[in-house]
Design a protein around this motif. Structure first.
Motif, PDB file in Angstrom:
ATOM      1  N   THR A 382       0.836  -1.204   0.000  1.00  0.00           N
ATOM      2  CA  THR A 382       0.000   0.000   0.000  1.00  0.00           C
ATOM      3  C   THR A 382       0.870   1.254   0.000  1.00  0.00           C
ATOM      4  OG1 THR A 382      -1.782  -1.126   1.192  1.00  0.00           O
ATOM      5  CG2 THR A 382      -1.761   1.279   1.300  1.00  0.00           C
ATOM      6  N   TYR A 383       1.903   1.279   0.840  1.00  0.00           N
ATOM      7  CA  TYR A 383       2.720   2.487   0.994  1.00  0.00           C
ATOM      8  C   TYR A 383       3.795   2.653  -0.069  1.00  0.00           C
ATOM      9  CZ  TYR A 383       0.542   3.916   5.343  1.00  0.00           C
ATOM     10  OH  TYR A 383      -0.372   4.373   6.269  1.00  0.00           O
ATOM     11  N   ILE A 403       3.579   6.807   7.312  1.00  0.00           N
ATOM     12  CA  ILE A 403       3.166   5.619   8.071  1.00  0.00           C
ATOM     13  C   ILE A 403       2.840   6.018   9.515  1.00  0.00           C
ATOM     14  CG2 ILE A 403       4.001   3.443   9.062  1.00  0.00           C
ATOM     15  CD1 ILE A 403       5.631   3.103   6.396  1.00  0.00           C
ATOM     16  N   GLU A 404       3.722   6.813  10.138  1.00  0.00           N
ATOM     17  CA  GLU A 404       3.484   7.227  11.526  1.00  0.00           C
ATOM     18  C   GLU A 404       2.284   8.172  11.617  1.00  0.00           C
ATOM     19  OE1 GLU A 404       5.785   7.029  14.535  1.00  0.00           O
ATOM     20  OE2 GLU A 404       7.623   6.231  13.649  1.00  0.00           O
ATOM     21  N   THR A 405       2.167   9.107  10.681  1.00  0.00           N
ATOM     22  CA  THR A 405       1.035  10.051  10.680  1.00  0.00           C
ATOM     23  C   THR A 405      -0.289   9.300  10.587  1.00  0.00           C
ATOM     24  OG1 THR A 405       2.357  11.817   9.668  1.00  0.00           O
ATOM     25  CG2 THR A 405      -0.041  11.981   9.449  1.00  0.00           C
ATOM     26  N   ASP A 406      -0.358   8.362   9.645  1.00  0.00           N
ATOM     27  CA  ASP A 406      -1.605   7.614   9.445  1.00  0.00           C
ATOM     28  C   ASP A 406      -1.961   6.789  10.672  1.00  0.00           C
ATOM     29  OD1 ASP A 406      -1.892   8.634   6.916  1.00  0.00           O
ATOM     30  OD2 ASP A 406      -1.169   6.852   5.877  1.00  0.00           O
ATOM     31  N   TYR A 407      -1.011   6.004  11.162  1.00  0.00           N
ATOM     32  CA  TYR A 407      -1.269   5.065  12.252  1.00  0.00           C
ATOM     33  C   TYR A 407      -1.600   5.784  13.558  1.00  0.00           C
ATOM     34  CZ  TYR A 407      -0.485   1.333  15.666  1.00  0.00           C
ATOM     35  OH  TYR A 407      -0.630   0.432  16.702  1.00  0.00           O
ATOM     36  N   ARG A 534      -6.739   5.313  -0.104  1.00  0.00           N
ATOM     37  CA  ARG A 534      -6.040   4.024  -0.180  1.00  0.00           C
ATOM     38  C   ARG A 534      -5.554   3.587   1.208  1.00  0.00           C
ATOM     39  NH1 ARG A 534      -0.268   4.187  -2.694  1.00  0.00           N
ATOM     40  NH2 ARG A 534      -1.346   5.365  -4.300  1.00  0.00           N
ATOM     41  N   TYR A 535      -5.050   4.553   1.976  1.00  0.00           N
ATOM     42  CA  TYR A 535      -4.471   4.248   3.294  1.00  0.00           C
ATOM     43  C   TYR A 535      -5.564   4.043   4.345  1.00  0.00           C
ATOM     44  CZ  TYR A 535      -0.765   6.131   0.462  1.00  0.00           C
ATOM     45  OH  TYR A 535       0.110   6.359  -0.583  1.00  0.00           O
ATOM     46  N   TRP A 539      -6.079   0.540   6.557  1.00  0.00           N
ATOM     47  CA  TRP A 539      -6.093   0.454   8.020  1.00  0.00           C
ATOM     48  C   TRP A 539      -7.475   0.157   8.603  1.00  0.00           C
ATOM     49  CZ3 TRP A 539      -1.861  -0.349  10.595  1.00  0.00           C
ATOM     50  CH2 TRP A 539      -0.641   0.177  10.161  1.00  0.00           C
ATOM     51  N   THR A 540      -8.544   0.566   7.912  1.00  0.00           N
ATOM     52  CA  THR A 540      -9.884   0.382   8.494  1.00  0.00           C
ATOM     53  C   THR A 540     -10.655  -0.791   7.897  1.00  0.00           C
ATOM     54  OG1 THR A 540     -10.917   1.932   6.927  1.00  0.00           O
ATOM     55  CG2 THR A 540     -10.096   2.855   8.997  1.00  0.00           C
TER      56      THR A 540
END
Length: 552
Positions: A382-383, A403-407, A534-535, A539-540
């Motif tokens: 994905t990333y 990655i850190e921002t999204d999570y 996409r992100y 994650w969801t």
């Protein structure tokens, strides 16, 4: 000339005579008097600093009502912050006597009456912070003057317990935790009961906050204890669904802390901790400052709210029915996670140091470990979908931050927006994405967007109060944010109020997922749909449905 001099003297005299001020205000605890400021022609402000909203709290107890005072309390000085460690985990400062709030009341043309109220809850990982914020060029970050005057709203900032004394929990009734959340709730209830005497409308209270303060705002809307007290809420870079917002195994940390201060870990633990010196308790409440891509810093944050069966009767995701009639605005900064990536992947901040693909893999592996190889492989594809065969260093560094921002921030915020919209009764939902580049990033990180907390200076109007530190575009941005934030506080619609805005901000719905991108260049075209789809989808939808191989 003599006539002119008389006219000037007369106008000054009339200005003094007509000075708008609340004077001495009667509250439930007694009389208070603040400081009256002249802002301009027919523009005044009363500032009250250090009004107690609760008594000195008992250790690991809910706050109690203040017994009151005799005479008139001179509310002209900020009071001590609550006991806390410094960010380096070495020095304890503050006081147990710290449950005070500050109020800014603008009088624009006439004495304030029936005004909307904005109550600020500060961030700081539930470990640091104070009601007035860091000193910035002679002013304080959370000085409510610019926001109150320009937006024509009353601004309130409050103190609450942090660290060990605010959030240590044994996971049972002996040390239930959430004391800092109870402090916030006591302040909100005090404002509801008393703000009318300051010219505020108790039926129109907006609670807003950032980071752990944003998560706190989220918790305050979810708890049944605030029913009917909060009309609107704004969360900036933090919600109750963030992975750092709830400690699901608080007993482990409580026992580790107890051993540090020579207390038992059996049934006598709580009594022993209550008798331990508060500074010793605070100093023991450290988190590890060492981290790596395999052991991310965010996982070290243990002194946080807990599901206690009282303030939080259930998992936060199951409490959104309590927000049905609260208007809600939420968002994140486009590089919110940079502050954490700085710890986990130190090479990220150096233009001369190589950030390897292996570091990206290890970081993503740590965040997806409960789903094993399948979780990691889905996440990595994905990333890296847009990487090509030879990604640049800038691309790799930005991916680590993404990655850190999204999570840590963005995906939980999107989930909270969705849950609010799908549970809504009369409450409206608004989503934003803040993308003004960090002003220090230009020097060695030209790719750096809006870092964590970069939004605060604009909401609180620092480009106006400290103009030498900013360009005109920053004042433009600050004006936009003050307009959206205070319009929302007045009407529940960021587009409708006293101040003009550059773009019409659509509501976020369960199907539409529209959002507003906020920066100094924005115009009517800065409305988007399905932010980072996409992100968010990974994650969801994809990630949760993969088989779990590991759990805490």
């Amino acid at each position: 000339m003599a006539v002119l001099g008389v006219l000037v003297a007369l106008s000054v005299l009339l200005e003094i005579i007509s000075a708008a001020s609340l004077g001495v205000v009667s509250t439930e605890g007694g009389l208070v008097q603040g400081q009256n400021l002249l802002l301009g022609f027919s523009r005044y402000m009363d500032v009250f600093k250090g009004i107690p909203f609760a008594d000195i709290p008992g250790r690991f107890e809910k706050p109690k009502s203040h017994p009151g005072w005799s005479g008139t309390l001179k509310a002209t000085q900020f009071r001590d912050k609550c006991l806390q460690l410094n960010p380096f985990m070495t020095i304890v400062s503050g006081n147990e006597d710290c449950l005070y709030l500050n109020i800014w009341v603008p009088h624009i043309g006439s004495v304030a009456s029936n005004m909307p109220v904005m109550v600020w809850i500060y961030g700081g990982a539930f470990m640091f912070g104070e009601s007035f914020g860091a000193n910035f060029m002679g002013t304080h970050l959370y000085n409510g003057q610019e926001l109150a005057e320009r937006g024509n709203v009353i601004v309130v900032t409050l103190g609450y317990r942090v660290g060990t004394l605010g959030f240590l929990s044994a996971g049972d009734s002996t040390l239930p935790g959430n004391y800092g959340l109870w402090d916030q709730q006591a302040a909100i209830a005090w404002v509801h009961r008393n703000i009318q005497a300051f010219g505020g409308d108790p039926s129109n209270i907006t609670v807003f906050g950032e980071s752990a303060g944003g998560a706190s705002v989220s918790f305050q809307t979810l708890t049944p204890h605030n029913k009917g007290l909060i009309r609107r809420a704004i969360t900036q870079s933090g919600v109750a669904l963030c992975p750092w917002s709830v400690n699901r195994n608080p007993r482990k940390y409580a026992e580790e802390l107890a051993l540090k201060v020579n207390c038992p870990t059996d049934s006598g633990m709580a009594d022993c901790l209550k008798m331990t010196d508060p500074k010793v308790l605070t100093k023991a409440g450290t988190v590890s400052l060492t981290s790596s891509p395999d052991d991310p810093f965010v996982d070290n944050l243990a002194l946080t709210p807990v599901i206690d069966g009282d303030f939080l009767p259930d998992d936060p995701s199951n409490l959104f029915h309590n927000t049905a009639d609260i208007d809600y605005m939420a968002g994140a900064n486009d590089m919110d996670g940079h502050i954490f990536t700085f710890y986990d992947v130190p090479s990220i901040n150096s233009p001369l140091t190589f950030t390897s693909v292996d570091e990206i893999k290890r970081l993503l592996g740590a965040f997806t470990k409960e789903k094993g190889t399948l979780g990691f492989e889905n996440g990595f594809s994905t990333y890296t979908l847009d990487w090509g065969s030879n990604p640049s260093q800038e691309t790799i560094k930005k991916t680590a931050v993404a990655i850190e921002t999204d999570y840590i921030f963005l995906i939980p915020t999107q989930a909270a927006l969705y849950l609010h919209a799908s549970n809504a009764g009369t409450g409206r939902t608004y989503s934003y994405f803040f993308s003004e580049p960090n002003r220090m990033g230009n020097y060695n990180k030209p790719w750096l967007g809006a870092d964590h907390a970069d939004d605060l200076q604009y909401v609180f109007g620092l480009p106006y109060s400290t103009p030498l530190m900013y360009w005109p575009k920053h004042r433009t941005l600050s004006g936009h944010m003050i307009a959206y934030w205070t319009n929302f506080a007045k009407t529940g619609d960021p587009n409708v109020g006293d101040l003009r805005t550059p773009a019409t901000w659509p509501t976020f719905t369960s199907t539409g997922h529209k959002f507003l991108e906020i920066n100094s260049k924005m115009d009517a075209g800065y409305v988007g749909q399905k932010l980072r789809l996409r992100y968010v989808n990974f994650w969801t939808s994809i990630f949760p449905n993969l088989p779990s191989i590991y759990s805490e």
